[in-house]
Design a protein around this motif. Structure first.
Motif, short mmCIF file in Angstrom:
data_model
loop_
_atom_site.label_atom_id
_atom_site.label_comp_id
_atom_site.label_asym_id
_atom_site.label_seq_id
_atom_site.Cartn_x
_atom_site.Cartn_y
_atom_site.Cartn_z
N ARG A 1 12.11 1.51 -10.18
CA ARG A 1 10.86 1.57 -10.93
C ARG A 1 9.88 2.45 -10.17
N ALA A 2 9.13 3.22 -10.91
CA ALA A 2 8.10 4.06 -10.29
C ALA A 2 6.97 3.18 -9.78
N PRO A 3 6.31 3.59 -8.71
CA PRO A 3 5.18 2.81 -8.22
C PRO A 3 4.11 2.69 -9.30
N ASP B 1 14.85 15.88 -11.86
CA ASP B 1 13.45 15.44 -11.93
C ASP B 1 13.00 14.85 -10.60
N ASN B 2 13.87 14.05 -9.99
CA ASN B 2 13.53 13.43 -8.72
C ASN B 2 13.35 14.47 -7.63
N GLN B 3 14.19 15.49 -7.62
CA GLN B 3 14.07 16.56 -6.63
C GLN B 3 12.75 17.30 -6.81
N ALA B 4 12.37 17.57 -8.06
CA ALA B 4 11.11 18.27 -8.31
C ALA B 4 9.92 17.40 -7.87
N ASP B 5 9.99 16.09 -8.13
CA ASP B 5 8.93 15.19 -7.69
C ASP B 5 8.80 15.17 -6.17
N TYR B 6 9.94 15.14 -5.49
CA TYR B 6 9.92 15.13 -4.03
C TYR B 6 9.34 16.43 -3.49
N GLN B 7 9.75 17.56 -4.09
CA GLN B 7 9.23 18.87 -3.64
C GLN B 7 7.72 18.93 -3.81
N MET C 1 7.21 10.14 -1.19
CA MET C 1 8.40 10.82 -0.69
C MET C 1 9.48 9.82 -0.30
N GLN C 2 9.09 8.70 0.31
CA GLN C 2 10.06 7.67 0.66
C GLN C 2 10.68 7.06 -0.59
N TRP C 3 9.87 6.85 -1.63
CA TRP C 3 10.39 6.33 -2.90
C TRP C 3 11.39 7.31 -3.50
N SER C 4 11.06 8.61 -3.49
CA SER C 4 11.96 9.62 -4.04
C SER C 4 13.27 9.68 -3.27
N GLN C 5 13.18 9.51 -1.96
CA GLN C 5 14.39 9.52 -1.14
C GLN C 5 15.29 8.32 -1.49
N THR C 6 14.70 7.16 -1.67
CA THR C 6 15.47 5.97 -2.03
C THR C 6 16.05 6.12 -3.42
N THR D 1 -2.40 9.62 9.62
CA THR D 1 -1.48 8.95 8.71
C THR D 1 -2.11 7.74 8.02
N ASP D 2 -3.29 7.31 8.47
CA ASP D 2 -3.99 6.20 7.82
C ASP D 2 -4.83 6.65 6.64
N LEU D 3 -4.98 7.95 6.45
CA LEU D 3 -5.76 8.45 5.32
C LEU D 3 -5.03 8.09 4.01
N PRO D 4 -5.76 7.64 3.00
CA PRO D 4 -5.12 7.18 1.76
C PRO D 4 -4.26 8.23 1.09
N VAL D 5 -4.71 9.48 1.03
CA VAL D 5 -3.93 10.52 0.35
C VAL D 5 -2.62 10.77 1.08
N VAL D 6 -2.68 10.88 2.38
CA VAL D 6 -1.48 11.13 3.18
C VAL D 6 -0.52 9.94 3.07
N ALA D 7 -1.06 8.72 3.12
CA ALA D 7 -0.21 7.53 3.02
C ALA D 7 0.47 7.44 1.66
N MET D 8 -0.26 7.77 0.59
CA MET D 8 0.34 7.73 -0.75
C MET D 8 1.41 8.79 -0.91
N LEU D 9 1.18 9.98 -0.39
CA LEU D 9 2.19 11.03 -0.49
C LEU D 9 3.44 10.67 0.32
N ARG D 10 3.23 10.12 1.50
CA ARG D 10 4.37 9.67 2.32
C ARG D 10 5.15 8.57 1.60
N ASN D 11 4.42 7.64 0.97
CA ASN D 11 5.06 6.57 0.22
C ASN D 11 5.86 7.13 -0.96
#
Length: 134
Positions: free
Chosen positions: A44-46, A109-115, A16-21, A4-14
């Motif tokens: 606002r988008a990251p 759009d948000n659902q597609a981004d999350y998927q 998904m959390q943004w999309s959920q919010t 979970t410390d890998l940059p790609v995994v952390a960015m994707l997790r971030n």
């Protein structure tokens, strides 16, 4: 180092959390469509710095380099909803600024981004498992 410390995994997790919010905020907009005086909200988008890092949390990202003068110079990225934002603030008969059609387009759009983020997250983890031989 944890997976979970890998940059790609952390960015994707971030992401998904943004999309959920954002989904929660958009759902509140739809729920309050008949509330007089209610103004629709959005997140606002990251934002990323030119070096490819996430501006707020400093997570490393993927930078873009112009290696030849014949390459096009990058401009400000345009999101899928920016064209719709120009016509957004039309006041409804109830006195609020919620346009249900636009809110539902944002939800889609948000659902597609999350998927997409979830699929990339899953594929990244599968690739890591393959790399370690599991």
């Amino acid at each position: 180092m944890s997976v979970t410390d890998l940059p790609v995994v952390a960015m994707l997790r971030n992401r998904m959390q943004w999309s959920q919010t954002r989904q929660k905020v958009l759902a509140e907009n739809v729920a309050n469509a008949d509330t007089p005086g209610f103004k629709a909200r959005d997140l606002r988008a990251p934002r990323f710095t030119p070096a490819g890092e996430l501006a707020a949390s400093g997570l490393p990202g993927i930078g873009v380099a112009r290696t030849s003068a014949s390459h096009l110079a990058g401009g400000a990225p345009r999101g899928p909803g920016e064209e719709r934002e120009k016509t957004r603030f039309e006041v409804m008969p109830s006195g609020n600024a919620v346009n249900l059609e636009e809110e539902m387009l944002k939800v889609g759009d948000n659902q597609a981004d999350y998927q997409l983020a979830a699929s990339l997250y899953q594929k990244s983890l599968q690739m890591l498992r393959t790399a370690v031989g599991k």
